[in-house]
Design a protein around this motif. Structure first.
Motif, PDB file in Angstrom:
ATOM      1  N   LEU A 180       0.843  -1.189   0.000  1.00 28.99           N
ATOM      2  CA  LEU A 180       0.000   0.000   0.000  1.00 28.99           C
ATOM      3  C   LEU A 180       0.882   1.244   0.000  1.00 28.99           C
ATOM      4  N   TYR A 181       0.273   2.375  -0.343  1.00 33.87           N
ATOM      5  CA  TYR A 181       0.951   3.653  -0.171  1.00 33.87           C
ATOM      6  C   TYR A 181      -0.063   4.651   0.361  1.00 33.87           C
ATOM      7  N   GLU A 182       0.457   5.697   0.968  1.00 38.92           N
ATOM      8  CA  GLU A 182      -0.404   6.690   1.604  1.00 38.92           C
ATOM      9  C   GLU A 182      -0.317   7.993   0.827  1.00 38.92           C
ATOM     10  N   PRO A 183      -1.394   8.360   0.104  1.00 38.53           N
ATOM     11  CA  PRO A 183      -1.369   9.632  -0.641  1.00 38.53           C
ATOM     12  C   PRO A 183      -1.418  10.816   0.315  1.00 38.53           C
ATOM     13  N   GLU A 184      -1.133  12.003  -0.222  1.00 39.10           N
ATOM     14  CA  GLU A 184      -1.140  13.190   0.638  1.00 39.10           C
ATOM     15  C   GLU A 184      -2.519  13.424   1.239  1.00 39.10           C
ATOM     16  N   ASN A 185      -3.529  13.173   0.446  1.00 34.50           N
ATOM     17  CA  ASN A 185      -4.896  13.345   0.930  1.00 34.50           C
ATOM     18  C   ASN A 185      -5.691  12.088   0.590  1.00 34.50           C
ATOM     19  N   GLY A 186      -6.413  11.562   1.550  1.00 36.43           N
ATOM     20  CA  GLY A 186      -7.240  10.412   1.272  1.00 36.43           C
ATOM     21  C   GLY A 186      -6.745   9.161   1.954  1.00 36.43           C
ATOM     22  N   PRO A 187      -7.486   8.070   1.797  1.00 37.95           N
ATOM     23  CA  PRO A 187      -7.153   6.814   2.476  1.00 37.95           C
ATOM     24  C   PRO A 187      -5.984   6.090   1.806  1.00 37.95           C
ATOM     25  N   LEU A 188      -5.490   5.051   2.492  1.00 36.27           N
ATOM     26  CA  LEU A 188      -4.439   4.207   1.919  1.00 36.27           C
ATOM     27  C   LEU A 188      -4.928   3.562   0.628  1.00 36.27           C
ATOM     28  N   ARG A 189      -4.006   3.433  -0.348  1.00 35.58           N
ATOM     29  CA  ARG A 189      -4.362   2.856  -1.642  1.00 35.58           C
ATOM     30  C   ARG A 189      -3.457   1.676  -1.973  1.00 35.58           C
ATOM     31  N   ASP A 190      -3.984   0.772  -2.792  1.00 36.93           N
ATOM     32  CA  ASP A 190      -3.152  -0.308  -3.312  1.00 36.93           C
ATOM     33  C   ASP A 190      -2.031   0.304  -4.142  1.00 36.93           C
ATOM     34  N   ARG A 191      -0.814  -0.189  -3.949  1.00 37.13           N
ATOM     35  CA  ARG A 191       0.316   0.357  -4.704  1.00 37.13           C
ATOM     36  C   ARG A 191       0.242  -0.049  -6.177  1.00 37.13           C
ATOM     37  N   PHE A 192      -0.234  -1.243  -6.433  1.00 33.73           N
ATOM     38  CA  PHE A 192      -0.241  -1.768  -7.806  1.00 33.73           C
ATOM     39  C   PHE A 192      -1.685  -1.949  -8.274  1.00 33.73           C
ATOM     40  N   HIS A 193      -1.961  -1.498  -9.491  1.00 35.39           N
ATOM     41  CA  HIS A 193      -3.285  -1.767 -10.069  1.00 35.39           C
ATOM     42  C   HIS A 193      -3.167  -1.747 -11.593  1.00 35.39           C
ATOM     43  N   GLY A 194      -3.851  -2.695 -12.214  1.00 35.70           N
ATOM     44  CA  GLY A 194      -3.852  -2.802 -13.674  1.00 35.70           C
ATOM     45  C   GLY A 194      -2.499  -3.160 -14.249  1.00 35.70           C
ATOM     46  N   ARG A 195      -1.724  -4.000 -13.532  1.00 37.45           N
ATOM     47  CA  ARG A 195      -0.377  -4.334 -13.986  1.00 37.45           C
ATOM     48  C   ARG A 195      -0.111  -5.835 -13.880  1.00 37.45           C
ATOM     49  N   LEU A 196       0.813  -6.299 -14.743  1.00 41.08           N
ATOM     50  CA  LEU A 196       1.297  -7.669 -14.666  1.00 41.08           C
ATOM     51  C   LEU A 196       2.299  -7.748 -13.524  1.00 41.08           C
ATOM     52  N   MET A 197       2.102  -8.698 -12.614  1.00 44.08           N
ATOM     53  CA  MET A 197       2.870  -8.738 -11.375  1.00 44.08           C
ATOM     54  C   MET A 197       3.926  -9.845 -11.396  1.00 44.08           C
ATOM     55  N   PHE A 198       5.141  -9.484 -10.964  1.00 45.39           N
ATOM     56  CA  PHE A 198       6.260 -10.421 -10.879  1.00 45.39           C
ATOM     57  C   PHE A 198       6.725 -10.498  -9.420  1.00 45.39           C
ATOM     58  N   PRO A 199       6.388 -11.558  -8.697  1.00 45.63           N
ATOM     59  CA  PRO A 199       6.879 -11.685  -7.319  1.00 45.63           C
ATOM     60  C   PRO A 199       8.402 -11.740  -7.286  1.00 45.63           C
ATOM     61  N   ILE A 200       8.997 -11.003  -6.362  1.00 43.78           N
ATOM     62  CA  ILE A 200      10.451 -10.957  -6.204  1.00 43.78           C
ATOM     63  C   ILE A 200      10.812 -11.761  -4.967  1.00 43.78           C
ATOM     64  N   ARG A 201      11.669 -12.755  -5.135  1.00 45.52           N
ATOM     65  CA  ARG A 201      12.038 -13.638  -4.030  1.00 45.52           C
ATOM     66  C   ARG A 201      13.472 -13.374  -3.582  1.00 45.52           C
ATOM     67  N   ASP A 202      13.717 -13.594  -2.291  1.00 42.23           N
ATOM     68  CA  ASP A 202      15.077 -13.495  -1.783  1.00 42.23           C
ATOM     69  C   ASP A 202      15.791 -14.826  -1.966  1.00 42.23           C
ATOM     70  N   ALA A 203      16.995 -14.943  -1.424  1.00 40.05           N
ATOM     71  CA  ALA A 203      17.789 -16.156  -1.623  1.00 40.05           C
ATOM     72  C   ALA A 203      17.137 -17.389  -1.020  1.00 40.05           C
TER      73      ALA A 203
END
Length: 656
Positions: A180-203
């Motif tokens: 999530l991210y917090e805009p200057e005004n308004g409630p918390l929003r999903d960071r990602f929308h309408g995008r192809l998602m690639f999970p990033i894994r650690d070692a």
């Protein structure tokens, strides 16, 4: 000593369970056998002894315990191997305070939140015909989609958070995970929308963040990466490394590209040694990770101007990151300051201006050939001279010469360096190579001056820096007090420390000859510290720098003996180190001989003959070592008498 943290971890790790992740073990009586991962062979000579928690290859002579194996196969320091194995069996080596326990629980929740988000995104992709069609147009097949758990972020500002909140996750957790991210005004929003998602894994394979690619051609930005969090550090994470680490070691080459799709398509086509940075230039931490796995790192960045700039920047970073001498193990498992992290950087110029994924989909064999024929950095630099510098002017030639001199000086082979100096002079349009050789001397002198300044840092500063570089992440595990009686292994370490304090030429004690895990760990740590301070006039207190809770017992015993060593002359100290080194090796060979004799009872005829030959060879070396110490080595005392330099309580009997 069996209750030390090192011994707890060694005893707690199932050696068979660990090793079978790297080699195919086959049960043979009370032991297990496999083809050795450290040398090429057709007949298995790599033997694991579950009863003693040790392994040995009777083909190349390598051997040890779980720590030694993990250090060699993953090219880790002892501290790194200790942490890895402690995590494996659930022993916490970080301070066990209430805060750290809470922090660990917090991180587990964040990992779980990312995993839940990935599953949610993946389910949306599977049910979206439009997204599935887009994935298909990029050449990604269903099995690859599932392997990388690719997903689709919904075109909504709160759908993901509503879904995960229904599973019990809080807004604070989703914000801390970077979802999530917090805009200057308004409630918390999903960071990602309408995008192809690639999970990033650690070692370890845990999802630490996401990379997101816009589905529409006008998406801004084209790629959006998760923010820096407690779990995710862009400067040390590589996309595809978790899936491709094994292939990188096998191929002995890591290939670095720019995009997520490049990596996915490469792995899909069987080129699993491909990784990508995450929206940032490659860093020293990236390169060091790759250099631990393979001796060659090939840059195959996009052929546009930005890609070429990134490639040039990567070369500069690589020069700094990979030229440093670091503690590692030699062929016999002994620590040394070696250039094993000096990986070769090569450049693959992609044909026809194609991106990696395009080339792989259209002509995988051409990709294979392009990577196989990647050229050394200096060759690439020579080809780029005309496009980056105006060689018709004196200033252009001077700038190009300075840049080339930095690269030329990194070539270790003098003949190869001389070849490229002449070639570079020709490319610069110089009448001969004299000016370029002068530039090399200038750069060399500048580097030496910088090293000298670093070596003359104030003692207090040097001590602080050395302590920063030493791993300080271990806390005591409650255990009974260790035996206080020093052993011959403690005495050997005391001799090495005393010699270092006097500035005597370093005489190698082989840590693989230390049969006690905690003593061997301390021997390795002392050797690493000697390597890191070898070029400095500063003579630190090695035991102080090596102090960790797991080493309290042996360090205490070593300190007890140091005062007694003050009476030994330098010659006696040198003689004593040679003597104790022979004793430790003889002790280890006797153990190895017993292991081999036990295996002999279960061996087939052909293998039995080889083992008998090994036993005979070991016996000859054991006898030779015993004879060398049959008469206790003596040395001149300060008043001329000849005294024993190794006390009788630390001497092994000649007959074992």
């Amino acid at each position: 000593m069996q209750d030390s943290p090192v011994e707890q971890i060694r005893a707690g790790v199932d050696i068979v369970d660990l090793l079978q992740q790297y080699v195919q073990l086959k049960k043979a009586g009370r032991t297990f056998k496999a083809l050795c991962p450290f040398h090429s062979e057709k007949t298995p000579s790599f033997v694991v002894f579950p009863d003693t928690g040790r392994w040995h290859c009777f083909g190349c002579g390598e051997g040890g315990d779980v720590f030694t194996f993990l250090m060699k196969v993953e090219n880790l320091t002892f501290a790194e191997a200790l942490r890895r194995l402690a995590d494996r069996i659930g022993i916490v080596l970080t301070p066990r305070t209430r805060e750290s326990d809470e922090q660990k629980e917090v991180h587990q929740r964040l990992y779980a939140a990312n995993e839940a988000a990935a599953v949610y995104y993946h389910s949306l992709l599977l049910s979206s015909p439009t997204a599935r069609q887009y994935v298909a147009t990029r050449g990604i097949i269903d099995t690859t989609l599932q392997e990388f758990l690719l997903g689709l972020a919904p075109d909504s500002h709160d759908a993901m958070q509503r879904q995960l909140k229904s599973q019990g996750y809080t807004s604070d957790e989703l914000l801390a995970a970077g979802l999530l991210y917090e805009p200057e005004n308004g409630p918390l929003r999903d960071r990602f929308h309408g995008r192809l998602m690639f999970p990033i894994r650690d070692a370890e394979g845990r999802i630490v963040s996401f990379g997101a690619r816009g589905l529409m051609s006008d998406a801004t930005p084209k790629y959006l990466n998760g923010p820096q969090t407690d779990l995710f550090d862009k400067g040390s994470t590589l996309f595809g490394l978790f899936h491709g680490g094994g292939a990188i070691k096998k191929e002995q080459r890591a290939v670095v590209v720019e995009g997520y799709v490049d990596v996915v398509i490469a792995h899909q086509a069987g080129f699993k040694n491909v990784v990508a940075t995450l929206g940032t230039a490659i860093t020293e931490r990236h390169l060091r990770q790759l250099a631990r796995l393979a001796p060659e790192i090939t840059m195959a960045l996009d052929p546009d101007a930005a890609g070429q700039h990134a490639m040039d920047r990567s070369v500069e970073v690589a020069r700094a990151a990979l030229s440093a001498s670091v503690p590692t193990l030699d062929a016999r498992g002994r620590p040394r300051a070696a250039s094993t992290l000096r990986a070769t950087i090569t450049i693959a110029v992609l044909p026809d201006g194609k991106d990696p994924d395009e080339l792989i989909l259209q002509d995988p064999e051409r990709w294979r050939s392009t990577i196989a024929n990647a050229s050394p950095v200096i060759d690439h630099a020579l080809r780029q001279l005309a496009s980056q510098h105006d060689l018709s002017t004196a200033r252009g030639k001077s700038d190009a010469g300075k840049k080339l001199a930095e690269l030329l000086l990194d070539i270790p082979d003098p003949i190869e360096q001389a070849h490229y100096v002449e070639l570079a002079a020709e490319h610069l349009g110089l009448p001969d190579s004299t000016p370029l050789r002068q530039e090399l001397r200038t750069v060399r002198e500048q580097r030496e001056a910088a090293r000298k300044r670093a070596g003359q840092a104030p003692v207090a500063v040097a001590r602080i820096e050395a302590q920063k570089s030493a791993p300080r992440e271990y806390a005591p595990i409650p255990r009974p007090p260790e035996p206080s009686r020093p052993s011959e292994q403690d005495y050997a370490i005391a001799l090495a420390v005393a010699a270092a304090q006097r500035g005597l030429p370093r005489m190698e004690l082989d840590p693989s000859d230390f049969t006690d895990p905690t003593s061997r760990a301390l021997a390795l740590r002392i050797a690493e510290l000697q390597n890191s301070t070898a070029r400095s006039d500063w003579r630190p207190d090695l035991l102080e720098l090596a102090e960790e809770p797991w080493s309290e017992g042996p360090i205490g015993r070593v300190r007890e003996m140091l005062a007694a060593l003050d009476s030994l002359s330098d010659a006696q100290l040198t003689t004593a180190i040679s003597s104790i080194a022979r004793q430790l090796r003889r002790s280890r060979l006797l153990l190895q001989q017993r292991e081999l004799a036990a295996e002999l009872a279960h061996a087939e005829a052909e293998a039995a003959n080889e083992m008998k030959a090994w036993i005979s060879a070991l016996n000859r070396e054991i006898v030779a070592l015993a004879r060398a110490d049959a008469e206790q080595p003596r040395g001149p005392s300060a008043v001329g008498r000849r005294i024993a330099v190794v006390p009788s309580r630390f001497r092994l009997p000649v007959d074992n």
